[in-house]
Design a protein around this motif. Structure first.
Motif, PDB file in Angstrom:
ATOM      1  N   ARG A 222       1.294  -1.281  -0.239  1.00 28.93           N
ATOM      2  CA  ARG A 222      -0.401   0.048  -0.271  1.00 28.93           C
ATOM      3  C   ARG A 222       0.745   0.675   0.215  1.00 28.93           C
ATOM      4  O   ARG A 222       0.561   1.897  -0.753  1.00 28.93           O
ATOM      5  CB  ARG A 222      -0.638   0.002   1.261  1.00 28.93           C
ATOM      6  N   ARG A 223       1.822   1.238   1.296  1.00 29.41           N
ATOM      7  CA  ARG A 223       3.324   2.336   0.462  1.00 29.41           C
ATOM      8  C   ARG A 223       3.490   2.335  -0.038  1.00 29.41           C
ATOM      9  O   ARG A 223       4.090   0.889  -0.041  1.00 29.41           O
ATOM     10  CB  ARG A 223       3.355   2.667   2.262  1.00 29.41           C
ATOM     11  N   LEU A 224       3.825   3.227  -0.588  1.00 28.69           N
ATOM     12  CA  LEU A 224       5.455   3.547  -1.796  1.00 28.69           C
ATOM     13  C   LEU A 224       6.299   3.305  -0.755  1.00 28.69           C
ATOM     14  O   LEU A 224       7.039   3.157   0.049  1.00 28.69           O
ATOM     15  CB  LEU A 224       5.509   4.850  -2.778  1.00 28.69           C
ATOM     16  N   PRO A 225       7.443   1.764  -0.895  1.00 31.90           N
ATOM     17  CA  PRO A 225       8.621   1.396  -0.888  1.00 31.90           C
ATOM     18  C   PRO A 225       9.528   2.450  -0.791  1.00 31.90           C
ATOM     19  O   PRO A 225       9.706   3.043  -2.514  1.00 31.90           O
ATOM     20  CB  PRO A 225       9.152   0.189  -0.942  1.00 31.90           C
ATOM     21  N   SER A 226      11.473   2.902   0.033  1.00 34.49           N
ATOM     22  CA  SER A 226      12.111   3.741  -0.725  1.00 34.49           C
ATOM     23  C   SER A 226      12.982   2.572  -1.398  1.00 34.49           C
ATOM     24  O   SER A 226      13.617   3.267  -2.057  1.00 34.49           O
ATOM     25  CB  SER A 226      12.918   3.908   1.286  1.00 34.49           C
ATOM     26  N   ARG A 227      12.964   1.477  -1.507  1.00 33.55           N
ATOM     27  CA  ARG A 227      14.108   1.140  -1.985  1.00 33.55           C
ATOM     28  C   ARG A 227      13.258  -0.854  -1.556  1.00 33.55           C
ATOM     29  O   ARG A 227      12.513  -1.194  -0.376  1.00 33.55           O
ATOM     30  CB  ARG A 227      15.738   0.559  -1.362  1.00 33.55           C
ATOM     31  N   ILE A 228      14.010  -2.149  -1.945  1.00 32.14           N
ATOM     32  CA  ILE A 228      13.309  -3.090  -2.016  1.00 32.14           C
ATOM     33  C   ILE A 228      14.971  -3.782  -1.318  1.00 32.14           C
ATOM     34  O   ILE A 228      15.824  -4.497  -2.299  1.00 32.14           O
ATOM     35  CB  ILE A 228      13.092  -3.980  -2.940  1.00 32.14           C
ATOM     36  N   VAL A 229      14.628  -4.596  -0.120  1.00 36.46           N
ATOM     37  CA  VAL A 229      16.030  -5.761   0.544  1.00 36.46           C
ATOM     38  C   VAL A 229      15.170  -7.165   0.579  1.00 36.46           C
ATOM     39  O   VAL A 229      14.240  -7.321   1.056  1.00 36.46           O
ATOM     40  CB  VAL A 229      16.139  -5.012   1.097  1.00 36.46           C
ATOM     41  N   VAL A 230      16.055  -7.859   0.115  1.00 36.39           N
ATOM     42  CA  VAL A 230      15.617  -9.151   0.224  1.00 36.39           C
ATOM     43  C   VAL A 230      16.774  -9.601   1.589  1.00 36.39           C
ATOM     44  O   VAL A 230      18.382  -9.792   1.327  1.00 36.39           O
ATOM     45  CB  VAL A 230      16.583 -10.006  -0.587  1.00 36.39           C
ATOM     46  N   PHE A 231      16.509 -10.662   2.108  1.00 34.29           N
ATOM     47  CA  PHE A 231      16.820 -11.092   3.503  1.00 34.29           C
ATOM     48  C   PHE A 231      16.719 -12.708   3.267  1.00 34.29           C
ATOM     49  O   PHE A 231      16.011 -13.316   2.779  1.00 34.29           O
ATOM     50  CB  PHE A 231      15.556 -11.054   4.528  1.00 34.29           C
ATOM     51  N   PHE A 232      18.291 -13.606   3.162  1.00 38.45           N
ATOM     52  CA  PHE A 232      18.418 -14.309   3.206  1.00 38.45           C
ATOM     53  C   PHE A 232      18.854 -15.456   4.038  1.00 38.45           C
ATOM     54  O   PHE A 232      20.187 -15.714   3.301  1.00 38.45           O
ATOM     55  CB  PHE A 232      18.982 -15.389   1.332  1.00 38.45           C
ATOM     56  N   PRO A 233      18.750 -16.064   5.003  1.00 41.21           N
ATOM     57  CA  PRO A 233      19.226 -15.710   5.793  1.00 41.21           C
ATOM     58  C   PRO A 233      19.673 -17.924   6.521  1.00 41.21           C
ATOM     59  O   PRO A 233      19.115 -18.409   5.151  1.00 41.21           O
ATOM     60  CB  PRO A 233      18.020 -16.051   6.957  1.00 41.21           C
ATOM     61  N   GLY A 234      20.313 -18.799   6.922  1.00 38.56           N
ATOM     62  CA  GLY A 234      20.319 -20.041   7.158  1.00 38.56           C
ATOM     63  C   GLY A 234      21.400 -20.664   6.184  1.00 38.56           C
ATOM     64  O   GLY A 234      21.218 -22.066   6.463  1.00 38.56           O
ATOM     65  N   SER A 235      22.443 -19.960   5.385  1.00 39.67           N
ATOM     66  CA  SER A 235      22.988 -20.415   4.545  1.00 39.67           C
ATOM     67  C   SER A 235      22.438 -21.351   3.376  1.00 39.67           C
ATOM     68  O   SER A 235      22.268 -22.304   2.706  1.00 39.67           O
ATOM     69  CB  SER A 235      23.964 -21.641   5.436  1.00 39.67           C
ATOM     70  N   THR A 236      21.249 -20.898   3.329  1.00 47.02           N
ATOM     71  CA  THR A 236      20.734 -22.031   2.656  1.00 47.02           C
ATOM     72  C   THR A 236      21.101 -21.509   0.850  1.00 47.02           C
ATOM     73  O   THR A 236      21.676 -23.013   0.118  1.00 47.02           O
ATOM     74  CB  THR A 236      19.098 -21.377   2.505  1.00 47.02           C
ATOM     75  N   ILE A 237      21.790 -20.785   0.967  1.00 44.04           N
ATOM     76  CA  ILE A 237      22.768 -20.592  -0.671  1.00 44.04           C
ATOM     77  C   ILE A 237      23.494 -21.574  -1.117  1.00 44.04           C
ATOM     78  O   ILE A 237      23.857 -21.743  -1.244  1.00 44.04           O
ATOM     79  CB  ILE A 237      23.235 -18.993  -0.182  1.00 44.04           C
ATOM     80  N   GLY A 238      24.670 -22.181   0.348  1.00 40.34           N
ATOM     81  CA  GLY A 238      24.670 -23.328   0.181  1.00 40.34           C
ATOM     82  C   GLY A 238      24.650 -24.812  -0.417  1.00 40.34           C
ATOM     83  O   GLY A 238      26.248 -25.368  -0.553  1.00 40.34           O
ATOM     84  N   ASN A 239      23.632 -24.246  -0.210  1.00 37.03           N
ATOM     85  CA  ASN A 239      22.976 -26.279  -0.583  1.00 37.03           C
ATOM     86  C   ASN A 239      22.908 -25.202  -2.155  1.00 37.03           C
ATOM     87  O   ASN A 239      22.070 -26.624  -2.644  1.00 37.03           O
ATOM     88  CB  ASN A 239      21.398 -26.076  -0.135  1.00 37.03           C
ATOM     89  N   PHE A 240      23.372 -24.791  -3.163  1.00 37.77           N
ATOM     90  CA  PHE A 240      23.232 -24.502  -4.046  1.00 37.77           C
ATOM     91  C   PHE A 240      24.034 -24.804  -4.715  1.00 37.77           C
ATOM     92  O   PHE A 240      25.402 -24.596  -4.183  1.00 37.77           O
ATOM     93  CB  PHE A 240      22.288 -23.016  -4.431  1.00 37.77           C
ATOM     94  N   ASP A 241      24.767 -25.646  -5.624  1.00 37.91           N
ATOM     95  CA  ASP A 241      25.993 -25.338  -6.497  1.00 37.91           C
ATOM     96  C   ASP A 241      26.161 -24.491  -7.175  1.00 37.91           C
ATOM     97  O   ASP A 241      25.846 -23.581  -7.626  1.00 37.91           O
ATOM     98  CB  ASP A 241      26.575 -26.663  -7.422  1.00 37.91           C
ATOM     99  N   PRO A 242      27.865 -23.566  -6.877  1.00 40.71           N
ATOM    100  CA  PRO A 242      28.476 -22.548  -7.429  1.00 40.71           C
ATOM    101  C   PRO A 242      27.301 -22.411  -8.555  1.00 40.71           C
ATOM    102  O   PRO A 242      26.550 -20.884  -9.010  1.00 40.71           O
ATOM    103  CB  PRO A 242      29.189 -22.158  -7.825  1.00 40.71           C
ATOM    104  N   PRO A 243      27.347 -22.124 -10.110  1.00 43.20           N
ATOM    105  CA  PRO A 243      26.380 -22.509 -11.252  1.00 43.20           C
ATOM    106  C   PRO A 243      24.982 -21.314 -10.900  1.00 43.20           C
ATOM    107  O   PRO A 243      24.678 -20.319 -10.684  1.00 43.20           O
ATOM    108  CB  PRO A 243      26.346 -23.133 -12.160  1.00 43.20           C
ATOM    109  N   ALA A 244      24.320 -22.234  -9.988  1.00 42.44           N
ATOM    110  CA  ALA A 244      23.135 -22.422  -9.709  1.00 42.44           C
ATOM    111  C   ALA A 244      22.892 -21.604  -8.520  1.00 42.44           C
ATOM    112  O   ALA A 244      22.020 -20.723  -8.296  1.00 42.44           O
ATOM    113  CB  ALA A 244      22.796 -23.738  -9.202  1.00 42.44           C
TER     114      ALA A 244
END
Ligand code: AVI
Length: 340
Positions: free
Chosen positions: A158-180
């Protein structure tokens, strides 16, 4: 992508690994993986009802330092992280699960434009979104049921955001092989490029696990209570149930192996004898000691993570560590904010 407004939901929340449920076709993927060499199964298949419970138990294990360590960093540094996110932002959490850790940030972000939890599991997403909306009455909560590894449309606040920020905790990024992992970080980059009225360049708050003594890493994935072994073997139980396979669970053992040249823990199920298994009418042969690789858990150095982030167009701005330097929570911005 399906967008949800809040409505009552009853299922209890879980830790943030629901995204791993995003399996397009179980039979094709499983057979493709088991006919390949080495044999592989996607970590996606861990997360049936039982697997999800076991993952919650893993997060509480003394050997599994990851959840505790990241939570402690967020507890101590929430104000500084919130300052990086800034006022009036749209906060998008990928694989939000129970949104437990997010509360630590939300407590410090009273002026957020909106919170967008994104998860593949509708029931868990809606239950968690309700709990957040109840706990933060002034906050607009816009749950999005989506597989976040693919581009999807962000809901409009509803309110216009100033910016968009992604939150990705948990080291879930580590379950992806580097290219992915690079592809996923590019998807995140596209997600935060100015739009929805947001004028400012976006940001990313991400948690990733660091390389350390291999004994500590292997113990984190092979605990004495045998919970991770049970979690790993449960995937075979699932294939027996859902694909009519005939895996003898006692003929496979759990293994968590540090592979230094790849910088990752490999979780495996190792065949303890020569055997044949039938799955969906196909016969799969196993030699003695032949492994099925069930998960990769990448562990980074600060430099290797920075290189991966740079390949996706992200530049680190601030990093918060625990006292033992086991884990980092990092705030990144776009390297070229204008082009996204
Ligand atoms: C979900 N993910 C971040 C966990 C990890 O540590 O890679 C999954 C897990 N596998 C075994 N234990 C935990």
């Amino acid at each position: 992508m399906q967008q949800e407004r809040l409505r009552p939901a009853t299922t209890a929340g879980r830790q943030s690994a629901d995204w791993l449920r995003a399996a397009p076709s179980l039979v094709e993927d499983v057979l493709g993986g088991l006919l390949a060499s080495p044999k592989r199964l996607l970590p996606t298949y861990f997360y049936d009802e039982r697997g999800s419970q076991l993952f919650d138990e893993i997060c509480e294990l003394p050997e599994y330092y990851i959840t505790r360590t990241e939570t402690a960093i967020l507890e101590h540094r929430a104000a500084a992280i919130a300052a990086c996110i800034g006022p009036d932002a749209l906060l998008v959490e990928l694989g939000s699960g129970a949104s437990t850790k997010t509360r630590l940030l939300l407590d410090e972000l009273p002026d957020l434009a909106a919170y967008v939890p994104v998860d593949i599991s509708r029931s868990h997403l809606m239950a968690a979104a309700h709990r957040i909306a109840d706990a933060y009455p002034g906050l607009e909560v816009l749950p999005a049921c989506a597989d976040f590894t693919k581009p999807f449309t962000l809901p409009k606040s509803r309110r216009l955001p100033s910016r968009i920020v992604v939150f990705f905790p948990g080291s879930t990024i580590g379950n992806f092989d580097p290219p992915a992992a690079i592809d996923l970080m590019k998807v995140m980059r596209a997600m935060v490029t100015p739009r929805l009225g947001a004028q400012g360049a976006g940001g990313l708050v991400i948690g990733f696990d660091l390389q350390k003594d291999p004994a500590i890493l292997e113990r984190a994935y092979d605990d004495t209570a045998g919970v991770t072994a049970e979690f790993n073997l449960n995937v075979l139980r699932r294939l027996n149930r859902e694909l009519g396979a005939n895996f003898a669970l006692e003929a496979f053992r759990h293994q968590a192996l540090w592979v230094p040249q790849a910088g990752r823990i490999e979780m495996r199920l190792v065949s303890t004898r020569r055997q044949k298994v039938t799955i969906a009418g196909e016969l799969i042969s196993f030699e003695v000691d032949e492994p099925i690789i069930t998960e990769h858990c990448h562990k980074y150095t600060p430099a290797s993570f920075a290189a991966q982030a740079a390949a996706a167009g992200w530049a680190p701005r601030r990093t918060w560590a625990d006292a033992r330097d086991y884990f980092h929570v990092q705030y990144l911005e776009l390297e070229h904010p204008k082009t996204g």
